[in-house]
Design a protein around this motif. Structure first.
Motif, PDB file in Angstrom:
ATOM      1  N   TYR A   1       9.118  30.879 -25.391  1.00 55.50           N
ATOM      2  CA  TYR A   1       9.707  29.768 -25.474  1.00 55.50           C
ATOM      3  C   TYR A   1       9.043  28.905 -24.336  1.00 55.50           C
ATOM      4  O   TYR A   1       9.425  27.524 -24.416  1.00 55.50           O
ATOM      5  CB  TYR A   1      11.267  29.736 -25.121  1.00 55.50           C
ATOM      6  CG  TYR A   1      11.983  30.444 -26.223  1.00 55.50           C
ATOM      7  CD1 TYR A   1      12.003  29.854 -27.609  1.00 55.50           C
ATOM      8  CD2 TYR A   1      12.469  31.605 -26.300  1.00 55.50           C
ATOM      9  CE1 TYR A   1      12.652  30.397 -28.698  1.00 55.50           C
ATOM     10  CE2 TYR A   1      13.036  32.385 -27.126  1.00 55.50           C
ATOM     11  CZ  TYR A   1      13.232  31.656 -28.290  1.00 55.50           C
ATOM     12  OH  TYR A   1      14.001  32.317 -29.423  1.00 55.50           O
TER      13      TYR A   1
ATOM     14  N   GLU B   1       8.452  25.305 -25.804  1.00 56.23           N
ATOM     15  CA  GLU B   1       9.368  24.557 -26.001  1.00 56.23           C
ATOM     16  C   GLU B   1      10.208  24.069 -24.707  1.00 56.23           C
ATOM     17  O   GLU B   1      10.707  22.813 -24.883  1.00 56.23           O
ATOM     18  CB  GLU B   1      10.464  25.286 -26.926  1.00 56.23           C
ATOM     19  CG  GLU B   1       9.915  25.349 -28.332  1.00 56.23           C
ATOM     20  CD  GLU B   1      10.763  26.256 -29.349  1.00 56.23           C
ATOM     21  OE1 GLU B   1      12.154  26.389 -29.087  1.00 56.23           O
ATOM     22  OE2 GLU B   1      10.416  27.057 -30.012  1.00 56.23           O
TER      23      GLU B   1
ATOM     24  N   GLY C   1       2.203  24.002 -29.846  1.00 52.15           N
ATOM     25  CA  GLY C   1       3.568  24.847 -30.207  1.00 52.15           C
ATOM     26  C   GLY C   1       3.196  25.871 -31.217  1.00 52.15           C
ATOM     27  O   GLY C   1       2.305  26.156 -31.665  1.00 52.15           O
TER      28      GLY C   1
END
Lengths: 249, 74
Positions: free
Chosen positions: A175, A178, A186
């Motif tokens: 993650y 993000e 990403g």
């Protein structure tokens, strides 16, 4: 069911199973890697933004995913070793850790080599890169702990605990792109929406992923066979396997 | 085929150095891990042979000690 699995017969049975499966895994690894690499390098179209440099994705993403996959597998073995005290699970830790470390190293330097032409730098201390580097240190730490004790079972337990605690790093790696504003792009395929990659590029990537999964498993199996033999060197079955058994007289 | 010629394939649109370097290093690491496993097995074989020889020497010595009569007859 577990009764008749005599505890001493177990490493031998495990060895026989791994020995039987390994050639199949190795063959499938070779085929899928060959197809994935040739397709990715020569037949997939160029990227409209990154040109042909993006082709590094066909080793970067699979090695990164299975650097984490191998770690998770090692942690599961750590739980099994600690909870059920199964020796073969303990022995699998030094079989998995170097392979996982190799995958992590591949992910790191292919990322650096990809980063140079695309970002203009080999390395930045951004969240994704740093957390993946920590994964490498975790692997090294697990190996160091495993061998740091005179009593190998104590070492195995310490290594298992570190392996389990280190799992917290896996969601951080995943993650990181993000949670933090990173230079790293990403996720491409591991998200819930449709993958953000054209199918003509996705197929070779999926095959490369399969190839790296099988490769990781095959390398772990090779090392695990050695670990089983190392601990059972004084037993006749290991001597027979190694071809060093004395002729009965 | 994404490339028109072998030359273009090698050049990788100007990124040849980066692409081939990463593939080469990857191959090197994987080959290293595999080779290490093969060498490890060779080493185990050597260890096992040494262990076996030591055991044979030991059992011979024990036989000699436990049957001194047979030894003196020879």
């Amino acid at each position: 069911m577990w009764r008749w699995l005599h505890p001493y017969a177990k490493p031998e049975a495990t060895y026989r199973l791994v020995d039987k499966l390994l050639p199949w895994f190795a063959a499938l690894t070779a085929v899928s890697l060959l197809v994935g690499m040739v397709w990715g390098l020569a037949f997939a179209p160029s990227d409209y933004q990154q040109g042909d440099s993006y082709r590094i994705i066909y080793i970067h993403v699979p090695s990164a995913i299975f650097s984490m996959g191998a770690y998770f597998g090692m942690a599961v073995m750590g739980v099994i070793a600690l909870v059920w005290q199964i020796k073969t699970a303990e022995w699998s830790i030094p079989a998995i850790a170097p392979v996982g470390a190799a995958m992590t190293a591949i992910a790191l330097f292919t990322g650096a080599i990809w980063g140079k032409p695309m970002w203009g730098t080999w390395w930045v201390w951004d969240a994704r890169l740093t957390s993946e580097l920590i994964l490498l240190f975790l692997y090294v730490g697990v190996m160091a702990l495993y061998y740091a004790f005179d009593d190998q079972r104590t070492g195995a337990k310490a290594a298992a605990i570190l392996a389990i605690v280190g799992v917290v790093n896996l969601p951080i790696i995943h993650y990181s792109v993000e949670w933090w504003n990173t230079l790293h792009q990403g996720a491409t395929i591991t998200k819930f929406e449709r993958p953000s990659i054209a199918t003509s590029m996705l197929w070779p990537l999926l095959i490369s992923l399969l190839g790296f999964m099988l490769l990781t498993i095959s390398l772990v199996m090779m090392r695990f066979k050695n670990e089983l033999l190392r601990h059972e060197l004084h037993r006749p079955w290991a001597q027979r396997v190694l071809g060093t058994a004395e002729e009965s007289h | 085929m994404a490339f028109d010629s072998f030359q273009e394939f090698v050049q990788m649109g100007g990124y040849g150095f980066y692409v081939w370097l990463s593939f080469f290093l990857t191959f090197l690491v994987i080959a290293g891990v595999a080779l290490d496993a093969l060498i490890g097995r060779r080493r185990l074989q050597r260890q096992s042979r040494t262990l076996q020889r030591r055991r044979q020497r030991l059992s011979k010595r024990q036989q000699r000690q436990s049957s001194p009569v047979e030894e003196s007859k020879r």
